[in-house]
Design an enzyme around this catalytic site. Sequence first.
Site, PDB file in Angstrom:
ATOM      1  N   LYS A   1     -30.721  25.373   9.639  1.00  0.00           N
ATOM      2  CA  LYS A   1     -31.765  25.144   8.625  1.00  0.00           C
ATOM      3  C   LYS A   1     -33.079  24.686   9.244  1.00  0.00           C
ATOM      4  O   LYS A   1     -34.141  25.217   8.899  1.00  0.00           O
ATOM      5  CB  LYS A   1     -31.303  24.087   7.605  1.00  0.00           C
ATOM      6  CG  LYS A   1     -30.093  24.502   6.782  1.00  0.00           C
ATOM      7  CD  LYS A   1     -29.777  23.476   5.712  1.00  0.00           C
ATOM      8  CE  LYS A   1     -29.362  22.130   6.274  1.00  0.00           C
ATOM      9  NZ  LYS A   1     -28.045  22.129   6.945  1.00  0.00           N
TER      10      LYS A   1
ATOM     11  N   ARG B   1     -25.749  21.119  20.550  1.00  0.00           N
ATOM     12  CA  ARG B   1     -26.956  20.343  20.258  1.00  0.00           C
ATOM     13  C   ARG B   1     -26.754  18.882  20.668  1.00  0.00           C
ATOM     14  O   ARG B   1     -27.670  18.243  21.179  1.00  0.00           O
ATOM     15  CB  ARG B   1     -27.284  20.413  18.760  1.00  0.00           C
ATOM     16  CG  ARG B   1     -28.500  19.571  18.382  1.00  0.00           C
ATOM     17  CD  ARG B   1     -28.910  19.787  16.933  1.00  0.00           C
ATOM     18  NE  ARG B   1     -28.044  19.085  15.999  1.00  0.00           N
ATOM     19  CZ  ARG B   1     -28.138  19.185  14.670  1.00  0.00           C
ATOM     20  NH1 ARG B   1     -29.051  19.988  14.130  1.00  0.00           N
ATOM     21  NH2 ARG B   1     -27.337  18.520  13.887  1.00  0.00           N
TER      22      ARG B   1
ATOM     23  N   ARG C   1     -29.246  17.405  -2.251  1.00  0.00           N
ATOM     24  CA  ARG C   1     -27.868  17.549  -1.784  1.00  0.00           C
ATOM     25  C   ARG C   1     -26.863  17.076  -2.817  1.00  0.00           C
ATOM     26  O   ARG C   1     -25.653  17.221  -2.594  1.00  0.00           O
ATOM     27  CB  ARG C   1     -27.664  16.699  -0.517  1.00  0.00           C
ATOM     28  CG  ARG C   1     -27.945  17.393   0.783  1.00  0.00           C
ATOM     29  CD  ARG C   1     -27.738  16.356   1.885  1.00  0.00           C
ATOM     30  NE  ARG C   1     -27.317  16.908   3.141  1.00  0.00           N
ATOM     31  CZ  ARG C   1     -28.121  17.053   4.208  1.00  0.00           C
ATOM     32  NH1 ARG C   1     -29.383  16.730   4.145  1.00  0.00           N
ATOM     33  NH2 ARG C   1     -27.646  17.516   5.338  1.00  0.00           N
TER      34      ARG C   1
ATOM     35  N   ARG D   1     -19.121  15.458   7.899  1.00  0.00           N
ATOM     36  CA  ARG D   1     -20.327  15.989   7.252  1.00  0.00           C
ATOM     37  C   ARG D   1     -20.011  17.292   6.529  1.00  0.00           C
ATOM     38  O   ARG D   1     -20.548  17.570   5.451  1.00  0.00           O
ATOM     39  CB  ARG D   1     -21.440  16.198   8.286  1.00  0.00           C
ATOM     40  CG  ARG D   1     -22.132  14.890   8.660  1.00  0.00           C
ATOM     41  CD  ARG D   1     -22.824  14.947  10.008  1.00  0.00           C
ATOM     42  NE  ARG D   1     -23.845  15.973  10.096  1.00  0.00           N
ATOM     43  CZ  ARG D   1     -24.238  16.541  11.241  1.00  0.00           C
ATOM     44  NH1 ARG D   1     -23.672  16.196  12.390  1.00  0.00           N
ATOM     45  NH2 ARG D   1     -25.178  17.441  11.243  1.00  0.00           N
TER      46      ARG D   1
ATOM     47  N   ARG E   1     -27.822  13.632  19.241  1.00  0.00           N
ATOM     48  CA  ARG E   1     -27.789  13.085  17.881  1.00  0.00           C
ATOM     49  C   ARG E   1     -26.485  12.342  17.673  1.00  0.00           C
ATOM     50  O   ARG E   1     -25.415  12.881  17.933  1.00  0.00           O
ATOM     51  CB  ARG E   1     -27.936  14.221  16.853  1.00  0.00           C
ATOM     52  CG  ARG E   1     -29.296  14.217  16.185  1.00  0.00           C
ATOM     53  CD  ARG E   1     -29.428  15.343  15.201  1.00  0.00           C
ATOM     54  NE  ARG E   1     -28.534  15.214  14.051  1.00  0.00           N
ATOM     55  CZ  ARG E   1     -28.698  15.930  12.931  1.00  0.00           C
ATOM     56  NH1 ARG E   1     -29.692  16.793  12.832  1.00  0.00           N
ATOM     57  NH2 ARG E   1     -27.863  15.780  11.935  1.00  0.00           N
TER      58      ARG E   1
HETATM   59  N1  LIG Z   1     -30.675  14.603   0.627  1.00  0.00           N
HETATM   60  C1  LIG Z   1     -29.937  13.712   1.289  1.00  0.00           C
HETATM   61  N2  LIG Z   1     -29.155  12.843   0.599  1.00  0.00           N
HETATM   62  C2  LIG Z   1     -28.421  11.930   1.248  1.00  0.00           C
HETATM   63  N3  LIG Z   1     -28.376  11.815   2.591  1.00  0.00           N
HETATM   64  C3  LIG Z   1     -29.121  12.644   3.327  1.00  0.00           C
HETATM   65  C4  LIG Z   1     -29.958  13.633   2.707  1.00  0.00           C
HETATM   66  N4  LIG Z   1     -30.609  14.304   3.692  1.00  0.00           N
HETATM   67  C5  LIG Z   1     -30.202  13.792   4.862  1.00  0.00           C
HETATM   68  N5  LIG Z   1     -29.302  12.781   4.663  1.00  0.00           N
HETATM   69  C6  LIG Z   1     -28.636  11.966   5.710  1.00  0.00           C
HETATM   70  O1  LIG Z   1     -29.110  12.400   7.004  1.00  0.00           O
HETATM   71  C7  LIG Z   1     -28.051  13.023   7.769  1.00  0.00           C
HETATM   72  C8  LIG Z   1     -28.606  14.182   8.585  1.00  0.00           C
HETATM   73  O2  LIG Z   1     -29.216  15.142   7.725  1.00  0.00           O
HETATM   74  P1  LIG Z   1     -29.667  16.570   8.296  1.00  0.00           P
HETATM   75  O3  LIG Z   1     -30.501  16.403   9.505  1.00  0.00           O
HETATM   76  O4  LIG Z   1     -30.276  17.300   7.149  1.00  0.00           O
HETATM   77  O5  LIG Z   1     -28.282  17.192   8.727  1.00  0.00           O
HETATM   78  P2  LIG Z   1     -27.862  18.688   8.954  1.00  0.00           P
HETATM   79  O6  LIG Z   1     -29.103  19.549   8.868  1.00  0.00           O
HETATM   80  O7  LIG Z   1     -27.270  18.699  10.314  1.00  0.00           O
HETATM   81  O8  LIG Z   1     -26.871  18.945   7.872  1.00  0.00           O
HETATM   82  C9  LIG Z   1     -27.002  13.379   6.719  1.00  0.00           C
HETATM   83  O9  LIG Z   1     -25.708  13.495   7.267  1.00  0.00           O
HETATM   84  C10 LIG Z   1     -27.145  12.191   5.747  1.00  0.00           C
HETATM   85  O10 LIG Z   1     -26.547  11.026   6.266  1.00  0.00           O
HETATM   86 MG   LIG Z   2     -31.054  19.756   9.918  1.00  0.00          MG
END
Ligand SMILES: Nc1ncnc2c1ncn2[C@@H]1O[C@H](COP(=O)(O)OP(=O)(O)O)[C@@H](O)[C@H]1O
Ligand SMILES: [Mg+2]
Length: 203
Positions: free
Chosen positions: A22, A136, A97, A153, A142
């Site tokens: 993404k 990554r 989300r 996740r 990370r």
């Molecule tokens: N919209 C959201 N609601 C709740 N938690 C969030 C949200 N966006 C991000 N997070 C938190 O940040 C973490 C990393 O998000 P993100 O970088 O978008 O992960 P990825 O793209 O790898 O799925 C999530 O696992 C969560 O803990």
């Molecule tokens: Mg991301």
Amino acid sequence: MTSPSEQPGVRLLIVGPPGAGKGTQAAVIATTFGIPAISTGDIFRQNIKDGTELGKQIDAIVSTGGYVPDSLTNAIVADRLGQADAANGFLLDGYPRTADQVAELDRILAASGTALDGVVQLTADRDEVVTRLLKRAAEQGRVDDTEEVIRHRQDVYHEQTEPVIEAYRERGLVVSVDGLGTIDDVSARVLDALASRGVAVSA
Ligand SMILES: Nc1ncnc2c1ncn2[C@@H]1O[C@H](COP(=O)(O)OP(=O)(O)O)[C@@H](O)[C@H]1O
Ligand SMILES: [Mg+2]
């Protein structure tokens, strides 16, 4: 570019499982349409890194792969979308989300007389994304990219975020794009899929 809302600009979401790519595609889309890419994950990680009050509150949650409470997340996004650079469109990566976040985004859009132009769903095989994320982790370190946290996740995504995508699908907003292949392959597919919905940069 075309838009179903009265306001100029393009308003998009990008959704998909952890590791679907993404962030990478968000950057391409944002550049193409001249809109900011807004990633809640990036905002949260920056706050943790800077040691802000918010960062301290969410550090343990983000590190273990849970979702930050809707109240905090919604407040962050409402504030960010209120900034000047988002007035003429935006791409949200990682939000909404949860069902509660969908309701908040609906409220924000209605208040500004705008609407979403599309939701890009990046699909990716569960095991393929684990491989990508572990790579990554080796490169960027990370904290939430250990295999155990990645699996968690994925489960949270399945339970809480897949229903969100279905809700947008029922609204006719979702374009699904295969996230497998090179970055350029996927970008071409994403831009084609958006163009087929009438979301395109005008010549
Ligand atoms: N919209 C959201 N609601 C709740 N938690 C969030 C949200 N966006 C991000 N997070 C938190 O940040 C973490 C990393 O998000 P993100 O970088 O978008 O992960 P990825 O793209 O790898 O799925 C999530 O696992 C969560 O803990
Ligand atoms: Mg991301």
